[in-house]
Design an enzyme around this catalytic site. Sequence first.
Site, PDB file in Angstrom:
ATOM      1  NE  ARG B 245     -26.779  21.149 -53.235  1.00 44.88           N
ATOM      2  CZ  ARG B 245     -27.863  20.537 -52.805  1.00 44.88           C
ATOM      3  NH1 ARG B 245     -27.753  19.468 -52.026  1.00 44.88           N
ATOM      4  NH2 ARG B 245     -29.062  20.944 -53.142  1.00 44.88           N
ATOM      5  CG  HIS B 249     -28.923  24.668 -50.492  1.00 39.44           C
ATOM      6  ND1 HIS B 249     -28.510  25.024 -51.757  1.00 39.44           N
ATOM      7  CD2 HIS B 249     -29.196  25.831 -49.840  1.00 39.44           C
ATOM      8  CE1 HIS B 249     -28.559  26.357 -51.865  1.00 39.44           C
ATOM      9  NE2 HIS B 249     -28.966  26.849 -50.719  1.00 39.44           N
ATOM     10  CE1 TYR B 258     -31.618  18.163 -52.007  1.00 37.62           C
ATOM     11  CE2 TYR B 258     -32.637  18.790 -49.918  1.00 37.62           C
ATOM     12  CZ  TYR B 258     -31.541  18.785 -50.760  1.00 37.62           C
ATOM     13  OH  TYR B 258     -30.381  19.376 -50.359  1.00 37.62           O
TER      14      TYR B 258
END
Lengths: 326, 325
Positions: B245, B249, B258
């Site tokens: 992606r 998120h 992350y």
Amino acid sequence: MSTQREINMAEALNEAMREEMRRDPTVILMGEDVGVLGGVYGVSKGLLDEFGPERVRDTPISEDGFVGAGIGAAITGLNPIVEIMYPDFLPCAMNQITNHMAKLRYMTGGQLTVPLTIRSAIIQGRGSGADHAQTLIPWFVQTPGLKVVVPSTPYDAKGLLKTAIRDKAPVMFFETAKLYLNKGPVPEDEYLIPFGKADIKREGTDLTIVAICNLVLEALEAAKELEKEGIKAEVVDPRTLVPLDKETIINSVKKTNRIVVVDNNPSACGVAAEIAAIVAEEAFDYLDGPIMRVATLQIPEPVAPPLIKLMLPNKEKIITAAKKLF
Amino acid sequence: MEKGLHNEISNEKLVSLYREMVRVRLFDDKMGEFYARGLCPGTLHLSTGQEAVAVGVCANLTKEDLVTSTHRAHAHTVAKGTPMNVTAAEILGKVTGCCRGRGGTMHLSWPEVGMLYSSSIVGAGAPLAVGAALSATLRKTNQVIASFFGDGAANTGGFHESLNLASIWKLPVVFVCENNLYAISVSVKRSTSVKDIAVRAKAYNMPGFAIDGNDVIEVYKTARIAVERARKGEGPTLIEAKTYRHHGHYYGDPGTAYRTKEEVEEWKKGDPIVRHRKYLLERTIASEEQLNNIDKEVEEEVAEAEKFAIDSEFPGPEELERFVF
Ligand SMILES: Cc1ncc(C[n+]2csc(CCOP(=O)(O)OP(=O)(O)O)c2C)c(N)n1
Ligand SMILES: [Mg+2]
């Protein structure tokens, strides 16, 4: 009409499923040991033979999976009955029940309907330990979108299960294993019992006792004893908790001015708590004394028989509570 | 890829795969814009960068076939053919939305085109797909059910129970794991016992394919094998489409706590739409002008959906208690 015929509750439930499966080819039954064995208590005996393995399915021990599958089948044109052996195992499927079964109709703006019935047999008091003892009924009463059924007699069990299977809404149907062998009159002619209609199991003028499941029988026993002391108790069996027949309960209290509510669940936020709150809100002026609750103690169920007796509601506890009102 | 695979895909189909991916991309872009403008209730999960998976799979499905989706639901919803206007309106909570403003971005449903339901409970859609497939089998409808879910979902009990059930009952389900390498912040390397989630298929006695999820043609071909298998009554398949992606998120998550910038940049180079566009141009399957026209047409479709959603009303109080039972 052969209204005199007597059969037991397990047989009554079996008839209900058999009749509905004959009537509606989209009705299927899934669960652990429901097929070849006919259910651990024999409630689905013979259904596999009559309807075949497509419609009567033994499942692996995958409650989350097969309850979810029951929902998936229900929203796509089947009318499933899913058996969860004991309510203690419902938490394994709780995600599917609370997040999907109860809510899909609402969350999709009415596009999906979930005509799923989950049956489960309460084994409270059997001495199998705290994880084979719970009803968890209040969890489901508190989940908007679910109907909750709690029969106490073979007659009610059959008529209510047939209604549950036909209902387009999701239904949690709580059977009580220790009632399975109890016999009672069940007509051979077809009948249905509507949801939301309490049954007055015994009429009385001095005290209302509301009870569910096997505790209806304890309440009737208590009423017999109380009569000897001149107290005429009315025993009201709501039969369904969602929808709840408030009117019958309130009218009874208006007549008797006293109420004891008996619950097979812990008292905190339980069934009795809810009924007590309704009575306090809607019939306060008619009460001659406090609303009494006889619920289970707020503890896990022990195994030792004398401790179980202390924990669960029974005839004696109902009588004690009732007498405090006189 | 298996031998004997039908390699022939018509030019028309190849171009339509492009169009569908652009539809998903531009729709999501618009939803991101809505969110930035403060129009969206809740949070928003976009599929930017993952379009090839939804599109490549749905291109093999008929209108009667069903799809279950996840919290990242827009791509599957649009690719399955749900009109953009009712989808956009739902994401804004409007009464004209596909779920009358009760579901929102994570709970999209439009059964009339086979968009059954998207569940925002990670892993919970697979059991629904199994049940829908059981229903299709018993009612003899010949439908196939595609169940989309993420890498994170592949570690839930519901996923494993579903694969087993679909396998023992030989159900027509295509399990599609969109492995974008992260479940929120947790890398599959830290969460998952196997390198390829597809190998889990073996444990459930079904075929498993780990594929490049940013190659829409590979997704399309693999899904075709799985859909045909399901349609013939041969049972379920697990497809793991590796993808990424571009956003965090949820909309607003920079996604950098992350993931390294380098990693993100590297994956962006493999943008499935850019890749497929290049493929079509290099092989002169489509001209620059033709593709630009498609882009423009989709922009117009999105603009219409925007207008519809913005102009629509919120549900009134009379809607509040409808459809509880
Ligand atoms: C059962 C459950 N646990 C946690 C969450 C919170 N949550 C939402 S999305 C997500 C990550 C999901 O990861 P993945 O399945 O890989 O899907 P992705 O977001 O990458 O598309 C989590 C943990 C949830 N929605 N459901
Ligand atoms: Mg992921």
